[in-house]
Scaffold this active site. Structure first.
Site, mmCIF file in Angstrom:
data_model
loop_
_atom_site.group_PDB
_atom_site.id
_atom_site.type_symbol
_atom_site.label_atom_id
_atom_site.label_comp_id
_atom_site.label_asym_id
_atom_site.label_seq_id
_atom_site.Cartn_x
_atom_site.Cartn_y
_atom_site.Cartn_z
ATOM 1 N N TYR A 55 -8.559 32.612 7.359
ATOM 2 C CA TYR A 55 -8.647 32.137 8.739
ATOM 3 C C TYR A 55 -9.701 32.919 9.524
ATOM 4 O O TYR A 55 -9.727 34.151 9.535
ATOM 5 C CB TYR A 55 -7.305 32.269 9.469
ATOM 6 N N HIS A 85 -17.109 29.906 24.064
ATOM 7 C CA HIS A 85 -15.948 30.492 24.731
ATOM 8 C C HIS A 85 -16.307 31.208 26.037
ATOM 9 O O HIS A 85 -15.408 31.638 26.773
ATOM 10 C CB HIS A 85 -15.236 31.470 23.795
ATOM 11 N N ASN A 198 -11.205 38.048 20.069
ATOM 12 C CA ASN A 198 -9.764 38.227 19.934
ATOM 13 C C ASN A 198 -9.444 39.682 20.256
ATOM 14 O O ASN A 198 -9.866 40.594 19.549
ATOM 15 C CB ASN A 198 -9.309 37.925 18.508
ATOM 16 N N TYR A 280 15.729 54.092 56.733
ATOM 17 C CA TYR A 280 15.582 54.070 55.276
ATOM 18 C C TYR A 280 14.159 54.407 54.818
ATOM 19 O O TYR A 280 13.965 55.010 53.760
ATOM 20 C CB TYR A 280 15.947 52.688 54.729
ATOM 21 N N ARG A 283 14.416 58.174 54.922
ATOM 22 C CA ARG A 283 15.563 58.765 54.240
ATOM 23 C C ARG A 283 15.638 58.348 52.768
ATOM 24 O O ARG A 283 16.057 59.133 51.904
ATOM 25 C CB ARG A 283 16.846 58.373 54.981
ATOM 26 N N PHE A 329 -3.204 39.765 19.144
ATOM 27 C CA PHE A 329 -3.982 39.473 20.348
ATOM 28 C C PHE A 329 -3.120 38.979 21.501
ATOM 29 O O PHE A 329 -3.596 38.808 22.623
ATOM 30 C CB PHE A 329 -5.044 38.411 20.051
ATOM 31 N N GLU A 413 -1.588 26.991 20.240
ATOM 32 C CA GLU A 413 -1.256 28.161 21.057
ATOM 33 C C GLU A 413 -0.268 27.706 22.115
ATOM 34 O O GLU A 413 -0.618 27.424 23.260
ATOM 35 C CB GLU A 413 -2.544 28.739 21.649
#
Length: 499
Positions: A55, A85, A198, A280, A283, A329, A413
């Site tokens: 792959y 990409h 990746n 608060y 404190r 990844f 995905e």
């Protein structure tokens, strides 16, 4: 100074801080070079001897993983991957984060499980050292198949010589830089495009930046809290160690100890109080600041593990004679802790804004809106508005990104982390909180000056801190243009020494 990238030495946040502060250059250690070359040589041999598809090495990517690619097309496949990409949009990634992306990508490769060529890794080192910073955009990563989109934009100029960079203070086409350096685009080998894209270096770089900022903001929050407590004529008992030993959360103990240290020797903190309790925001500050500290420490442990890991795919294991396609990844570990970190930092801002409000509310002898002749003068009325608006925006930003997912790549995905959005969100939250703390400091210093008119002083530490602050921001006696003071206050926080 030179920092040697070494797979046998753990990279910590403290070391990253030193690299940044000391403007260190990078170099690959001999062990890093050995591992990188060993992995590349193994992968070349594997391609020659294995008949089954591998792959991302001899196949397409994502849902195209079943399409085999001929040996003659492998280099073009990797180049196509980077170009196709590079789809980033939105605001540009800040230069300091781009620089971290280069550092952490080199760190990822040094372990020798990615199959990158040594010259490819060295090119990233050279870009870091020469401050050649690719233009990267904030939007585009799903934080699942790594940070594909922003990493593609990072690699397009640095490795392929395509696109734009920031270089020597100006934006230019990377071809100008290549000409000056005598560089040629690197011809990518099998698997290298995947190795470059990746990975979680977009998310992890933002996480490192945000953690470094958060650690600083946490300490500054304690310092400013101590000033506000004294200026408000608050009580020290809620910070006693004996009180916190019965609920001994580490961050809570540290916060209480810091306030005791910062207020030691104060005439204000030790004088008799008519009021029995404080609100608060004073404190309960050890509990709130402390929880933020504990969160920062936990997130640090996760992020330091991440930046000392190999996060691309497939993973090449020469010693085991395996190339394994897995999911390193995937950004879920980072996405969740970035959401958590944003919440912790947001709370430092939320409690800070509440202290600012208490200071302007005409309590305990302080004038309304911390100014003489209120009515004629609005004084510090609107800085609190600004802080409130920022805190409200921060609350909206703190909606978790890690619980969202939109499937992609033809449903290959099918669950993504959205860690890229968590990363950029956390960055904005840190910047917002810094501004809110700067506004509290602006108000608290003003309030302390009114206490000086009563003839009492704070601790030596606080008086010295305010004296340094007054070199940048003056006491406001009558109405002035306030945004300049707020901006100067932010600048003071960014450059002050933090103890």
């Amino acid at each position: 100074m030179v920092y040697y990238i070494n797979p046998e030495e753990r990279l910590t946040l403290d070391q990253v801080q030193r690299i940044i502060d000391q403007h260190m250059t990078l170099a690959l250690s001999d062990e890093a070079k050995r591992r990188i070359e060993k992995c590349r040589n193994y992968l070349n041999h594997k391609m020659e001897t294995q008949k089954e598809p591998i792959y991302g090495v001899t196949t397409g990517f994502g849902s195209l993983c079943n399409i085999s690619i001929s040996k003659e097309q492998l280099s073009q496949l990797q180049k196509n991957l980077v170009m196709s990409h590079a789809c980033g949009v939105g605001d540009e990634v800040p230069a300091e984060v781009v620089r971290l992306m280069l550092l952490l990508k080199v760190q990822n490769f040094c372990f020798g499980y990615s199959g990158a060529q040594l010259q490819t890794v060295q090119r990233l080192v050279d870009c870091f050292n020469d401050d050649i910073l690719p233009i990267v955009y904030q939007q585009g990563s799903l934080g699942a198949s790594g940070d594909l989109c922003p990493l593609a934009n990072l690699m397009l100029p640095s490795i392929l010589g395509i696109g734009e960079v920031n270089y020597k203070g100006r934006r230019c086409n990377v071809s100008e830089v290549y000409a000056k350096k005598g560089w040629q685009p690197i011809e990518l080998q099998s698997k290298e495009g995947l190795a470059l894209l990746n990975g979680t270096q977009f998310m992890s770089s933002y996480a490192v930046w945000s953690l470094l900022k958060a650690r600083r903001l946490s300490r500054q929050a304690d310092m400013i809290l101590s000033l506000s407590l004294d200026a408000f004529d608050g009580r020290i008992e809620p910070f006693y160690e004996a009180l916190h030993m019965v609920r001994p959360h580490k961050g809570q103990l540290e916060t209480a100890a810091a306030v005791r240290r910062y207020t030691e020797g104060s005439q204000l903190i030790s004088r008799h109080k008519e009021h029995v309790q404080d609100p608060y925001s004073f404190r309960c500050a050890p509990q709130v600041h402390g929880a933020a500290k504990d969160t920062i420490n936990y997130v640090t442990s996760v992020v330091e593990t991440e930046i000392n890991s190999t996060t691309d795919n497939p993973i090449v294991l020469p010693d085991e004679d395996m190339v394994i396609s897995g999911g390193h990844f995937h950004g879920e570990p980072l996405a969740m802790v970035l959401d958590f970190l944003a919440i912790a930092v947001a709370e430092l801002g939320a409690i800070s804004e509440r202290r600012t409000y208490q200071l302007i509310d005409a309590k305990r002898g302080l004038p309304s809106f911390l100014v003489a002749k209120p009515g004629l003068n609005s004084g510090f009325m609107i800085p609190q508005y600004t802080a409130a608006a920022i805190v409200s925006q921060t609350k909206q930003l703190c909606t978790p990104c890690s619980v969202d997912s939109i499937p992609s790549s033809q449903n290959q995905e099918d669950l993504v982390s959205m860690g890229g959005n968590a990363a950029t969100k956390c960055y904005r939250v840190c910047e917002n909180t810094e501004r809110v703390l700067a506004i509290e400091l602006f108000n608290a210093a003003q309030a302390l000056d009114f206490r000086h008119q009563e003839g009492v002083k704070s601790s030596p530490f606080i008086e010295n801190m305010v004296a340094d602050y007054r070199k940048c921001v003056n006491f406001v006696d009558i109405d002035q243009v306030m945004y300049r003071h707020i901006h100067a206050s932010v600048d003071f926080l960014q450059h002050m020494t933090v103890e």
